[in-house]
Write a protein that holds these residues in place. Structure first.
Motif, mmCIF file in Angstrom:
data_model
loop_
_atom_site.group_PDB
_atom_site.id
_atom_site.type_symbol
_atom_site.label_atom_id
_atom_site.label_comp_id
_atom_site.label_asym_id
_atom_site.label_seq_id
_atom_site.Cartn_x
_atom_site.Cartn_y
_atom_site.Cartn_z
ATOM 1 N N GLN A 101 -17.467 26.270 35.429
ATOM 2 C CA GLN A 101 -17.850 25.840 36.770
ATOM 3 C C GLN A 101 -16.846 26.366 37.792
ATOM 4 O O GLN A 101 -17.225 26.820 38.852
ATOM 5 N N CYS A 155 -27.956 28.175 41.976
ATOM 6 C CA CYS A 155 -26.951 27.406 42.697
ATOM 7 C C CYS A 155 -27.417 27.252 44.146
ATOM 8 O O CYS A 155 -27.954 28.200 44.731
ATOM 9 N N GLU A 182 -32.031 17.096 38.974
ATOM 10 C CA GLU A 182 -30.734 17.697 38.658
ATOM 11 C C GLU A 182 -29.918 17.959 39.927
ATOM 12 O O GLU A 182 -28.704 17.748 39.952
ATOM 13 N N ILE A 183 -30.591 18.374 40.986
ATOM 14 C CA ILE A 183 -29.910 18.630 42.268
ATOM 15 C C ILE A 183 -29.515 17.310 42.923
ATOM 16 O O ILE A 183 -28.386 17.161 43.405
ATOM 17 N N ASN A 227 -23.223 13.781 46.724
ATOM 18 C CA ASN A 227 -22.079 12.872 46.711
ATOM 19 C C ASN A 227 -21.417 12.910 48.086
ATOM 20 O O ASN A 227 -20.654 13.832 48.381
ATOM 21 N N LYS A 259 -19.897 21.855 48.522
ATOM 22 C CA LYS A 259 -19.664 21.990 47.089
ATOM 23 C C LYS A 259 -20.928 22.590 46.467
ATOM 24 O O LYS A 259 -22.033 22.097 46.692
ATOM 25 N N ASN A 292 -22.214 17.153 49.696
ATOM 26 C CA ASN A 292 -23.663 17.325 49.769
ATOM 27 C C ASN A 292 -24.265 15.982 50.155
ATOM 28 O O ASN A 292 -23.907 14.955 49.610
ATOM 29 N N ASN A 304 -28.765 14.541 41.623
ATOM 30 C CA ASN A 304 -27.631 13.931 40.925
ATOM 31 C C ASN A 304 -26.288 14.464 41.424
ATOM 32 O O ASN A 304 -25.251 13.856 41.188
ATOM 33 N N GLN A 305 -26.309 15.587 42.128
ATOM 34 C CA GLN A 305 -25.075 16.191 42.627
ATOM 35 C C GLN A 305 -24.785 15.839 44.088
ATOM 36 O O GLN A 305 -23.788 16.292 44.641
ATOM 37 N N MET A 355 -24.007 23.338 44.160
ATOM 38 C CA MET A 355 -24.825 22.514 43.268
ATOM 39 C C MET A 355 -25.544 23.457 42.297
ATOM 40 O O MET A 355 -26.411 24.225 42.708
ATOM 41 N N TYR A 356 -25.175 23.387 41.033
ATOM 42 C CA TYR A 356 -25.754 24.257 40.014
ATOM 43 C C TYR A 356 -26.909 23.555 39.329
ATOM 44 O O TYR A 356 -26.867 22.352 39.096
ATOM 45 N N PHE A 357 -27.955 24.341 39.002
ATOM 46 C CA PHE A 357 -29.103 23.761 38.307
ATOM 47 C C PHE A 357 -29.851 24.839 37.547
ATOM 48 O O PHE A 357 -29.708 26.034 37.827
#
Length: 187
Positions: free
Chosen positions: A21, A149, A80-81, A86, A140, A60, A83-84, A142-144
């Motif tokens: 990462q 990204c 998935e996105i 924050n 930040k 994000n 969840n990132q 966000m990878y998925f």
């Protein structure tokens, strides 16, 4: 003995994910800096730098939900996105800057200079009393879906002409490229 081996492999796996990462963040940062600093002049004595880089990774937030709603690819990977997201993120780009500029990319480094805090940017802007100073703020990443990204990039000026967009990256054969620009805005 069997438990020790499992713990060892779990540690290696977690370490590898974290390192991967970090390397991806460096690669994404290099693409962004190369794109947005392409037209900036190399910094030399007494030359005013117009574009500065914000040290902190922007958190994000719910604006990401708007972007998801407008893209089929993002809709398929929405959970998935999400969840990132924050809003309490407290990370900076220092580690990535150090990795990117330690012994390579020196021409790009000569354009970027160092990152600034918001207070340092305000001092520079106030010193010149001109609205030509810009602060590049990068969220930040966000990878998925293992090869995509999503990153928000915004440009701040003291009073007007702010702008930004989300950039969708795709990793093809180990190289991150900008696939699509989403949700562009300007004031």
């Amino acid at each position: 003995m069997n438990l020790d081996i499992k713990l060892f492999f779990a540690f290696i796996f977690c370490f590898q994910i974290g390192f991967s990462q970090e390397n991806n963040d460096v690669a994404i940062l290099k693409v962004l800096l190369s794109k947005y600093y392409a037209n900036e002049k190399v910094i030399v004595k007494n030359r005013l730098q117009l574009l500065s880089f914000y040290c902190n990774k922007a958190p994000n937030n719910e604006e990401t939900l708007e972007v998801i709603a407008k893209s089929d690819l993002l809709k398929k990977n929405a959970q998935e996105i999400k969840n990132q997201i924050n809003i309490k993120l407290n990370e900076n780009w220092t580690k990535e800057f150090d990795l990117l500029f330690t012994d390579q990319n020196q021409y790009l480094k000569s354009k970027v200079n160092n990152c600034l805090s918001f207070e340092e940017f305000q001092k520079v802007s106030d010193r010149f009393h001109d609205n030509n100073q810009r602060l590049m703020i990068v969220s930040k990443p966000m990878y998925f879906a293992q090869k995509y990204c999503l990153v928000k990039v915004a440009f701040y000026r003291s009073i007007e002409h702010n702008s930004g967009s989300f950039l969708l990256f795709e990793n093809t054969n180990g190289v991150w490229n900008i696939k699509e620009v989403l949700n562009e805005w300007a004031t």
